[in-house]
Design an enzyme around this catalytic site. Structure first.
Site, PDB file in Angstrom:
ATOM      1  N   LYS A   8     -10.562  22.711  51.582  1.00  0.00           N
ATOM      2  CA  LYS A   8      -9.674  22.954  52.728  1.00  0.00           C
ATOM      3  C   LYS A   8     -10.420  22.680  54.030  1.00  0.00           C
ATOM      4  O   LYS A   8     -11.666  22.701  54.061  1.00  0.00           O
ATOM      5  CB  LYS A   8      -9.145  24.390  52.719  1.00  0.00           C
ATOM      6  N   PRO A  91     -19.097  19.664  49.098  1.00  0.00           N
ATOM      7  CA  PRO A  91     -20.384  20.217  49.533  1.00  0.00           C
ATOM      8  C   PRO A  91     -20.348  21.746  49.565  1.00  0.00           C
ATOM      9  O   PRO A  91     -19.303  22.325  49.894  1.00  0.00           O
ATOM     10  CB  PRO A  91     -20.557  19.663  50.947  1.00  0.00           C
ATOM     11  N   VAL A  92     -21.489  22.363  49.231  1.00  0.00           N
ATOM     12  CA  VAL A  92     -21.537  23.839  49.178  1.00  0.00           C
ATOM     13  C   VAL A  92     -22.005  24.418  50.506  1.00  0.00           C
ATOM     14  O   VAL A  92     -22.675  23.744  51.288  1.00  0.00           O
ATOM     15  CB  VAL A  92     -22.433  24.342  48.013  1.00  0.00           C
ATOM     16  N   ALA A  94     -20.421  24.958  53.183  1.00  0.00           N
ATOM     17  CA  ALA A  94     -20.037  23.961  54.184  1.00  0.00           C
ATOM     18  C   ALA A  94     -18.809  24.372  54.991  1.00  0.00           C
ATOM     19  O   ALA A  94     -18.444  23.694  55.945  1.00  0.00           O
ATOM     20  CB  ALA A  94     -19.768  22.621  53.492  1.00  0.00           C
ATOM     21  N   GLY A  95     -18.122  25.473  54.589  1.00  0.00           N
ATOM     22  CA  GLY A  95     -16.893  25.867  55.278  1.00  0.00           C
ATOM     23  C   GLY A  95     -15.688  25.098  54.775  1.00  0.00           C
ATOM     24  O   GLY A  95     -14.625  25.102  55.393  1.00  0.00           O
ATOM     25  N   LEU A  96     -15.864  24.445  53.610  1.00  0.00           N
ATOM     26  CA  LEU A  96     -14.777  23.656  53.023  1.00  0.00           C
ATOM     27  C   LEU A  96     -14.083  24.413  51.888  1.00  0.00           C
ATOM     28  O   LEU A  96     -13.198  23.872  51.221  1.00  0.00           O
ATOM     29  CB  LEU A  96     -15.326  22.323  52.497  1.00  0.00           C
ATOM     30  N   ASP A 133     -11.168  33.536  51.119  1.00  0.00           N
ATOM     31  CA  ASP A 133     -10.464  32.244  51.174  1.00  0.00           C
ATOM     32  C   ASP A 133      -9.762  31.889  49.861  1.00  0.00           C
ATOM     33  O   ASP A 133      -9.064  30.873  49.793  1.00  0.00           O
ATOM     34  CB  ASP A 133     -11.450  31.110  51.512  1.00  0.00           C
TER      35      ASP A 133
HETATM   36  O1  C5P Z   1     -14.884  37.268  51.185  1.00  0.00           O
HETATM   37  P1  C5P Z   1     -16.090  36.374  51.166  1.00  0.00           P
HETATM   38  O2  C5P Z   1     -17.053  36.757  50.077  1.00  0.00           O
HETATM   39  O3  C5P Z   1     -15.761  34.936  51.175  1.00  0.00           O
HETATM   40  O4  C5P Z   1     -16.834  36.651  52.543  1.00  0.00           O
HETATM   41  C1  C5P Z   1     -18.224  36.457  52.691  1.00  0.00           C
HETATM   42  C2  C5P Z   1     -18.724  37.214  53.896  1.00  0.00           C
HETATM   43  O5  C5P Z   1     -18.207  36.616  55.099  1.00  0.00           O
HETATM   44  C3  C5P Z   1     -18.312  38.668  54.003  1.00  0.00           C
HETATM   45  O6  C5P Z   1     -19.212  39.498  53.330  1.00  0.00           O
HETATM   46  C4  C5P Z   1     -18.333  38.915  55.494  1.00  0.00           C
HETATM   47  O7  C5P Z   1     -19.664  39.136  55.935  1.00  0.00           O
HETATM   48  C5  C5P Z   1     -17.913  37.590  56.082  1.00  0.00           C
HETATM   49  N1  C5P Z   1     -16.467  37.533  56.397  1.00  0.00           N
HETATM   50  C6  C5P Z   1     -15.999  38.245  57.510  1.00  0.00           C
HETATM   51  N2  C5P Z   1     -14.667  38.182  57.819  1.00  0.00           N
HETATM   52  C7  C5P Z   1     -13.810  37.441  57.078  1.00  0.00           C
HETATM   53  C8  C5P Z   1     -14.265  36.706  55.957  1.00  0.00           C
HETATM   54  C9  C5P Z   1     -15.618  36.782  55.638  1.00  0.00           C
HETATM   55  O8  C5P Z   1     -16.761  38.909  58.211  1.00  0.00           O
HETATM   56  N3  C5P Z   1     -12.521  37.410  57.413  1.00  0.00           N
END
Ligand code: C5P
Length: 288
Positions: A8, A91-92, A94-96, A133
């Site tokens: 995404k 890619p890892v 990467a925000g994708l 996500d």
């Molecule tokens: O939920 P996920 O494991 O993808 O999120 C990784 C980290 O990113 C969380 O532990 C948090 O530190 C940060 N995060 C956040 N706010 C979000 C999504 C992620 O602070 N809405």
């Protein structure tokens, strides 16, 4: 069973505040793109994951695919197993949304393989437990995502925006980027997604270029200045607009035509190893 798990991009990412549990309240416009990982799943006695090629991801319980599969087994009390092969192309760090897409694909694939009959709503609740996500990756296409990314409003989807994606530097961890954001004295909020939503649904690439934005970009640039160089380079190479996606470190360049995107990709390949020419699509997961 073969499943494509699509990456995404964020057209917009706005940070509204921080919750008591440390997670951030977001407002985002996200869309699936053609770039995808592939999962091959077959029934087996045990649950196992193997990686095809040189994937820079763990193959143990830390992999979101196994985390999703284990949660699914736990919640449905099933003892069934599966042999899962994962071929990474996204890619890892990467925000994708690569890891999230893989987890969403595992949830959908195993729900079908094991005949569990979980509804979309059940799967969405499980998805959120795997990562913020993952619920978006389950529905795919175009959606506005609020909350921590889990409150989704699917939108009518115009596809065919042409993108060049570059990962110009080593990956960024999402918590590290949010921590850098929290430490900024003047935190950018990022744009509300309304103008970008109108532009995407009308298929207007120039209006979209004017409406894009990512509140996490300045914080990520503090950690990896190469991101700013890459944004500038893509705009010099004809992008209508370039910006970081998600929490980085990948940069997306929006191009007016497939030819312009292909030319820029060829130029980028001389500078960076991880460059992709791709386009938006209207779905996140497909099973064959
Ligand atoms: O939920 P996920 O494991 O993808 O999120 C990784 C980290 O990113 C969380 O532990 C948090 O530190 C940060 N995060 C956040 N706010 C979000 C999504 C992620 O602070 N809405």
């Amino acid at each position: 069973m073969r499943i494509k798990a699509r990456a995404k991009v964020n057209w917009t990412l706005s940070v509204l505040g921080q919750r008591g549990d440390g997670y951030h309240e977001l407002d985002m416009l996200m869309q699936s793109i053609q770039l995808s990982d592939t999962l091959n799943i077959k029934e087996a006695g045990e649950l196992s994951l193997a990686l095809d090629g040189q994937a820079q991801v763990p193959s143990d319980g830390a992999n979101l695919v196994l985390k999703a599969a284990s949660l699914l087994r736990e919640i449905t009390n099933t003892k069934r197993g599966a042999q899962i092969r994962l071929k990474k192309a996204i890619p890892v760090s990467a925000g994708l949304g690569g890891g999230s897409a893989d987890a969403a694909a595992a949830l959908v694939g195993l729900n079908r393989l094991w005949g569990l009959g979980l509804s979309e709503k059940d799967l969405a609740a499980l998805a959120l437990k795997v990562g913020a996500d993952v619920p978006f990756c389950l529905i795919g296409g175009l959606a506005r995502a609020r909350g921590v990314g889990d409150v989704l409003a699917p939108l009518q989807c115009r596809t065919g925006f042409h993108l060049v994606i570059v990962k110009p530097t080593i990956g960024l961890s999402t918590p590290a980027v949010f921590a850098a954001y929290d430490a900024m004295p003047h935190k950018p909020r990022g744009p509300a997604p309304d103008a970008a939503t109108r532009a995407v649904t009308e298929g207007d690439a120039s209006a979209l270029a004017g409406a894009m934005g990512n509140a996490l970009q300045p914080a990520a640039i503090l950690l990896r200045p190469e991101i700013a160089v890459c944004i500038q380079a893509l705009e010099h190479m004809g992008a209508l607009r370039a910006q970081m996606t998600g929490s980085g470190s990948a940069v997306i360049g929006l191009y007016a035509t497939p030819d312009a995107a292909a030319r820029a990709t060829a130029a980028c390949r001389r500078i960076w190893r991880q460059c992709f020419c791709t386009r938006t699509v209207d779905h996140g997961i497909s099973i064959t």
